[in-house]
Design a protein around this motif. Structure first.
Motif, PDB file in Angstrom:
ATOM      1  N   THR A 140       0.834  -1.202   0.000  1.00 28.45           N
ATOM      2  CA  THR A 140       0.000   0.000   0.000  1.00 28.45           C
ATOM      3  C   THR A 140       0.866   1.247   0.000  1.00 28.45           C
ATOM      4  OG1 THR A 140      -1.810  -1.112   1.164  1.00 28.45           O
ATOM      5  CG2 THR A 140      -1.756   1.289   1.265  1.00 28.45           C
ATOM      6  N   VAL A 141       1.904   1.253   0.837  1.00 26.67           N
ATOM      7  CA  VAL A 141       2.801   2.411   0.903  1.00 26.67           C
ATOM      8  C   VAL A 141       3.569   2.570  -0.409  1.00 26.67           C
ATOM      9  CG1 VAL A 141       4.795   3.408   2.080  1.00 26.67           C
ATOM     10  CG2 VAL A 141       3.003   2.284   3.406  1.00 26.67           C
ATOM     11  N   LEU A 142       4.121   1.476  -0.929  1.00 24.84           N
ATOM     12  CA  LEU A 142       4.894   1.551  -2.165  1.00 24.84           C
ATOM     13  C   LEU A 142       4.018   1.965  -3.346  1.00 24.84           C
ATOM     14  CD1 LEU A 142       7.193  -1.606  -1.913  1.00 24.84           C
ATOM     15  CD2 LEU A 142       7.848   0.787  -1.611  1.00 24.84           C
ATOM     16  N   SER A 143       2.855   1.343  -3.469  1.00 20.83           N
ATOM     17  CA  SER A 143       1.966   1.672  -4.586  1.00 20.83           C
ATOM     18  C   SER A 143       1.440   3.100  -4.460  1.00 20.83           C
ATOM     19  CB  SER A 143       0.798   0.685  -4.648  1.00 20.83           C
ATOM     20  OG  SER A 143       1.251  -0.628  -4.859  1.00 20.83           O
ATOM     21  N   GLY A 144       1.040   3.475  -3.240  1.00 17.00           N
ATOM     22  CA  GLY A 144       0.544   4.833  -3.031  1.00 17.00           C
ATOM     23  C   GLY A 144       1.600   5.876  -3.317  1.00 17.00           C
ATOM     24  N   GLU A 145       2.822   5.616  -2.856  1.00 17.57           N
ATOM     25  CA  GLU A 145       3.926   6.544  -3.125  1.00 17.57           C
ATOM     26  C   GLU A 145       4.154   6.697  -4.624  1.00 17.57           C
ATOM     27  OE1 GLU A 145       8.800   6.652  -2.935  1.00 17.57           O
ATOM     28  OE2 GLU A 145       7.680   4.907  -2.252  1.00 17.57           O
ATOM     29  N   SER A 146       4.195   5.572  -5.327  1.00 17.69           N
ATOM     30  CA  SER A 146       4.490   5.625  -6.759  1.00 17.69           C
ATOM     31  C   SER A 146       3.352   6.233  -7.560  1.00 17.69           C
ATOM     32  CB  SER A 146       4.804   4.217  -7.274  1.00 17.69           C
ATOM     33  OG  SER A 146       3.699   3.361  -7.125  1.00 17.69           O
ATOM     34  N   LEU A 147       2.155   6.294  -6.979  1.00 20.08           N
ATOM     35  CA  LEU A 147       1.029   6.910  -7.676  1.00 20.08           C
ATOM     36  C   LEU A 147       1.047   8.434  -7.581  1.00 20.08           C
ATOM     37  CD1 LEU A 147      -1.933   4.528  -6.749  1.00 20.08           C
ATOM     38  CD2 LEU A 147      -0.790   4.742  -8.962  1.00 20.08           C
ATOM     39  N   ILE A 148       1.590   8.977  -6.495  1.00 19.59           N
ATOM     40  CA  ILE A 148       1.552  10.436  -6.346  1.00 19.59           C
ATOM     41  C   ILE A 148       2.916  11.096  -6.545  1.00 19.59           C
ATOM     42  CG2 ILE A 148      -0.368  10.230  -4.727  1.00 19.59           C
ATOM     43  CD1 ILE A 148       1.543  11.139  -2.516  1.00 19.59           C
ATOM     44  N   ASN A 149       4.016  10.314  -6.456  1.00 17.98           N
ATOM     45  CA  ASN A 149       5.315  10.975  -6.594  1.00 17.98           C
ATOM     46  C   ASN A 149       5.567  11.451  -8.022  1.00 17.98           C
ATOM     47  OD1 ASN A 149       5.984   8.647  -7.992  1.00 17.98           O
ATOM     48  ND2 ASN A 149       7.309   7.837  -6.390  1.00 17.98           N
ATOM     49  N   ASP A 150       4.889  10.833  -8.990  1.00 18.65           N
ATOM     50  CA  ASP A 150       5.037  11.310 -10.362  1.00 18.65           C
ATOM     51  C   ASP A 150       4.524  12.741 -10.501  1.00 18.65           C
ATOM     52  OD1 ASP A 150       6.085   8.883 -11.065  1.00 18.65           O
ATOM     53  OD2 ASP A 150       4.196   8.071 -11.806  1.00 18.65           O
ATOM     54  N   ALA A 151       3.445  13.062  -9.775  1.00 21.53           N
ATOM     55  CA  ALA A 151       2.911  14.431  -9.837  1.00 21.53           C
ATOM     56  C   ALA A 151       3.933  15.425  -9.293  1.00 21.53           C
ATOM     57  CB  ALA A 151       1.616  14.523  -9.042  1.00 21.53           C
ATOM     58  N   THR A 152       4.580  15.086  -8.180  1.00 21.21           N
ATOM     59  CA  THR A 152       5.617  15.957  -7.617  1.00 21.21           C
ATOM     60  C   THR A 152       6.772  16.105  -8.584  1.00 21.21           C
ATOM     61  OG1 THR A 152       5.027  15.090  -5.432  1.00 21.21           O
ATOM     62  CG2 THR A 152       7.067  16.338  -5.608  1.00 21.21           C
ATOM     63  N   SER A 153       7.226  14.980  -9.110  1.00 20.90           N
ATOM     64  CA  SER A 153       8.370  15.010 -10.026  1.00 20.90           C
ATOM     65  C   SER A 153       8.072  15.804 -11.291  1.00 20.90           C
ATOM     66  CB  SER A 153       8.761  13.571 -10.391  1.00 20.90           C
ATOM     67  OG  SER A 153       9.717  13.553 -11.423  1.00 20.90           O
TER      68      SER A 153
END
Length: 570
Positions: free
Chosen positions: A142-155
């Motif tokens: 959940t943490v890994l998938s959630g992180e990878s779903l929103i970190n693209d927006a930041t990047s």
């Protein structure tokens, strides 16, 4: 479509199929085979514009990943996801940018920061594909998938800011403007995503045509992504919000939509993931070959150093962030206790027309997903890069005023970091998980307890439904027909063994329409119970989906029987 792209796709799918057959991680094998094949002269050299790659590959992959994420677990893990998806990306961008500028000043300050933004986000495809294969516990996934779903927006927000600074000059960069762009990207992205999600949900609720629903589902992520980007929002956030909304409400739609949707997205993911990882492996020799003779040494050194920095920064951020999160939770709880003692909490609740929260309710609201140091070790080592890093690096190479040396360096570093993290972390992650004993029986035991409890409640709800139906049956068919009803009701609740139920005398037999009405009503009330238990926090979304899938199979069997024997009687 270029014939060479077709052959790459076919080859990638074939290698991935072998990996699945042998039980190996398909992304890693595809990348390794493609990397080896890239040195063969007859293998085609394909080049795809970074913007095209990002716009065509990212929306469906993000949407599919969001559909599979438990919204309840995602919301509970949001503090950790937010720290990793925003804080870690910003920290990685700044540290990589500083290191890159010191090692290769020709990049310029904003060119170095642009490189940092490109290599900062772990990839949604990598995390989901490799994590599923390794059987990581849900609390970690959940943490890994959630992180990878929103970190693209930041990047991607940082990428746009630093790319503008590279092209226009330093005057284009202002810290508050960057923060404003990020806030705007999130707000607009969420709004567009929710609008698309509502539209998709309403279509799925009103249409039983699985073909139409599936086709619109394939197109909608591209629309949400493009419109959000056009309005200054984050296409990534828009697609993720849409996927979370549709996935959360999926059990309320018809079973035919769910049954067609699952294999459709599995096939789409398999095809896109295979191509993406093959493309990553095929490009590395080409981008290194583009370097001039004097550039090779410094750029290779920079690539290796940035790879090491990316590997080291993540655990150095994860562990302090986890400690800080627990401390912040305890601090908020102590503040609430002081406000309660002074009567402030009760006064605020009374003004809002609500009951004051109990300490246990507040703990549940504030509590993060509890992760051990072993869990954090796995999270620290699961930072594989992928499609976003690849696509943004190719797009950055086309920026005006960045210069050939800087553009070549950015592309090479991005590819080295992507391939390096995929191979180094991906190949050693199974060993790390096994050595730390992360995969245990806690989730299975918890699921079993929830399953046993919900089965008891399901039987109670089912019996209540049958009691209501019994009254209607007596009114419609007379008291003398209740023996038939009771016998059929016992079949539904499985009071007897199979041998006993097969010998029950259903005389007079109910009509097939009566059989279908009662059976579907029985499934409907049990399915509604699962939704109620999930919304109340008594049932995990993962267990609920397993039970809903089993009920969908029962309903399919009923409809299949109706289609093949329309005039039959039970």
């Amino acid at each position: 479509m270029d014939a060479s792209i077709f052959f790459v796709i076919v080859g990638a799918v074939a290698v991935a199929a072998v990996a699945r057959w042998r039980g190996w991680p398909a992304p890693l094998l595809v990348t390794v085979v493609a990397l080896a094949a890239s040195f063969i002269p007859i293998v085609p050299n394909i080049v795809i514009d970074g913007h095209v790659l990002l716009n065509l590959v990212l929306p469906p992959l993000l949407y599919s990943a969001a559909l599979d994420v438990s919204f309840v677990s995602f919301a509970r893990a949001m503090p950790q996801i937010r720290r990793l998806g925003v804080g870690l990306v910003v920290a990685t961008t700044m540290i990589v940018g500083l290191v890159a500028y010191l090692l290769l000043p020709e990049l310029g300050v904003f060119g170095a920061l642009l490189l940092g933004a490109i290599v900062a986000p772990p990839d949604a495809v990598s995390a989901a594909a490799i994590g599923r294969k390794l059987g990581l516990p849900r609390r970690i996934m959940t943490v890994l998938s959630g992180e990878s779903l929103i970190n693209d927006a930041t990047s991607l927000t940082l990428y746009r800011v630093f790319a503008a600074a590279v092209v226009v000059g330093p005057t284009a960069f202002h810290i508050w403007s960057t923060v404003g762009q990020f806030v705007l990207a999130v707000v607009v992205g969420v709004l567009i995503g929710v609008v698309f999600g509502l539209g998709m949900h309403q279509l799925r609720m009103r249409s039983d045509d699985a073909v139409i629903n599936g086709t619109v589902g394939l197109l909608a992520p591209f629309g949400a992504y493009a419109i959000a980007e056009q309005l200054g929002g984050s296409g990534v956030i828009s697609v993720v919000a849409m996927g979370l909304f549709v996935g959360f409400n999926a059990p309320r739609t018809s079973y035919t939509t769910r049954q067609q949707e699952a294999p459709l997205w599995l096939s789409a993911d398999f095809l896109l993931e295979s191509f993406v990882f093959a493309y990553i492996g095929l490009q590395l020799p080409r981008v290194i070959g583009d370097l001039a003779d004097g550039e090779v040494g410094p750029v290779i050194v920079l690539s290796i150093v940035v790879l090491l920095v990316v590997l080291v920064v993540r655990p150095l951020f994860v562990y302090p962030a986890s400690v800080w999160g627990q401390w912040w939770t305890r601090l908020k709880l102590r503040r609430w206790q002081r406000r309660r003692e002074s009567g402030v909490s009760e006064a605020i609740a009374e003004r809002r027309g609500r009951h004051p929260l109990t300490e246990e309710q507040l703990r549940q609201q504030l509590a993060e997903t509890k992760l051990s140091w072993r869990d954090n070790a796995v999270i620290s080592w699961a930072g594989m890069r992928g499609v976003v890093t690849l696509a943004t690096a190719l797009a950055a190479a086309d920026l005006a005023r960045i210069g050939d040396q800087a553009s070549h360096a950015i592309v090479v570093v991005a590819f080295v970091v992507t391939v390096g993290t995929l191979l180094l972390q991906g190949l050693t992650l199974p060993w790390l998980i096994k050595a730390l004993g992360v995969v245990d029986g806690r989730e299975a035991a918890q699921d079993a307890r929830q399953l046993a409890a919900v089965r008891v409640r399901s039987r109670e709800v089912g019996k209540a439904y049958l009691r209501d139906m019994r009254k209607q049956w007596a009114t419609q068919h007379g008291e003398e027909s209740l023996k038939t009803f009771d016998a059929f009701a016992k079949r539904l609740i499985r009071v007897e063994t199979d041998a006993e139920t097969s010998q029950i005398d259903l005389t007079p037999r109910p009509s097939y329409e009566q059989f279908m009405t009662m059976s579907k009503g029985w499934l409907s009330v049990r399915r509604q119970l699962l939704l109620t238990e999930r919304d109340a926090g008594n049932l995990s979304e993962e267990v609920m989906h397993e039970l809903v899938t089993a009920m969908d199979a029962e309903e399919l069997a009923l409809d299949t029987r109706a289609a093949t024997r329309p005039q039959s009687r039970v």
